[in-house]
Design a protein around this motif. Structure first.
Motif, PDB file in Angstrom:
ATOM      1  N   ARG A   1       0.702   4.010  -2.800  1.00  0.00           N
ATOM      2  CA  ARG A   1       0.536   5.460  -2.605  1.00  0.00           C
ATOM      3  C   ARG A   1       1.841   6.530  -3.049  1.00  0.00           C
ATOM      4  O   ARG A   1       1.506   7.419  -3.360  1.00  0.00           O
TER       5      ARG A   1
ATOM      6  N   GLU B   1       1.107  -1.198   0.015  1.00  0.00           N
ATOM      7  CA  GLU B   1      -0.163   0.025   0.093  1.00  0.00           C
ATOM      8  C   GLU B   1       0.929   1.385   0.169  1.00  0.00           C
ATOM      9  O   GLU B   1       0.601   2.216  -0.726  1.00  0.00           O
TER      10      GLU B   1
ATOM     11  N   VAL C   1      -5.625  -3.845  -2.758  1.00  0.00           N
ATOM     12  CA  VAL C   1      -4.918  -4.031  -1.410  1.00  0.00           C
ATOM     13  C   VAL C   1      -5.769  -3.909  -0.146  1.00  0.00           C
ATOM     14  O   VAL C   1      -6.051  -4.658   0.860  1.00  0.00           O
ATOM     15  N   GLN C   2      -6.832  -3.049  -0.157  1.00  0.00           N
ATOM     16  CA  GLN C   2      -7.872  -2.814   0.801  1.00  0.00           C
ATOM     17  C   GLN C   2      -8.900  -4.267   0.914  1.00  0.00           C
ATOM     18  O   GLN C   2      -9.086  -4.530   2.078  1.00  0.00           O
TER      19      GLN C   2
ATOM     20  N   LEU D   1      -4.890   0.103  -5.122  1.00  0.00           N
ATOM     21  CA  LEU D   1      -5.139   0.527  -3.791  1.00  0.00           C
ATOM     22  C   LEU D   1      -6.390  -0.091  -3.140  1.00  0.00           C
ATOM     23  O   LEU D   1      -6.527  -0.617  -1.876  1.00  0.00           O
TER      24      LEU D   1
END
Length: 186
Positions: free
Chosen positions: A95, A91, A123-124, A120
């Motif tokens: 970012r 992550e 990944v969440q 992202l």
């Protein structure tokens, strides 16, 4: 030593001590704030050992786990912590890439930005899946009440880590209470 390890070590050591650990302690100033790499490795190993013991005591006392439950929990929690770290690294890298891609908004590659946003999101989703798997595995070791207490203890640790992270830049990147004393302004 990574900042995260220092923060976890400081936090877990705090849990291992009694309530008076919250009172500020005076620490003698060091002549040189930099620690040689070999000494840093020794300190790290000692700190990790103290952290494991302190956290184990806190879990045993607050959650009420037996020795057999602790023996099953230790490898499980190590595995999930490693997996969490991997997701955190992924992550963070995503970012940073997104920030770089948006550095100059007028020339930003729309397709690249969209790919990074999608990564992202993935990944969440993986983070939630990991949490669900961890909860299922904890259910094989603990009763529902023990799980609730354990998860509350984890939340306390995360909040304390957040507090330590927020304090970190103000003291030159060192954990609170370390380093040389500041001289008063004249």
């Amino acid at each position: 030593m990574t900042t995260r390890l220092l923060l976890v070590a400081a936090l877990c050591a705090a849990f291992a001590v009694s309530a008076d650990a919250q009172r500020p302690r005076q620490i003698a100033p060091r002549a040189n704030a930099r620690v040689p790499v070999a000494q840093d490795s020794v300190n790290r190993a000692q700190l990790e050992g103290a952290v494991r013991l302190g956290f184990g005591r806190a879990v045993r006392q607050r959650v009420g786990l037996s020795d057999a439950q602790i023996a099953r929990l230790v490898p499980l929690s190590r595995d999930y912590e490693q997996r969490r770290r991997g997701l955190q690294v992924e992550e963070r890298e995503t970012r940073l890439s997104l920030r770089e891609a948006l550095r100059n908004e007028s020339t930003a590659d729309q397709t690249r930005v969209d790919q990074l946003l999608q990564r992202l999101l993935v990944v969440q989703k993986r983070r939630v899946e990991l949490l669900e798997a961890e909860y299922r595995d904890l259910a094989t070791i603990m009763t529902p009440i023990q799980r609730a207490k354990y998860l509350a203890l984890q939340e306390q640790i995360r909040r304390r880590l957040d507090q330590l992270r927020q304090q970190q830049p103000a003291n030159g990147g060192r954990p609170p209470g370390t380093g040389a004393r500041q001289r008063p302004l004249r």
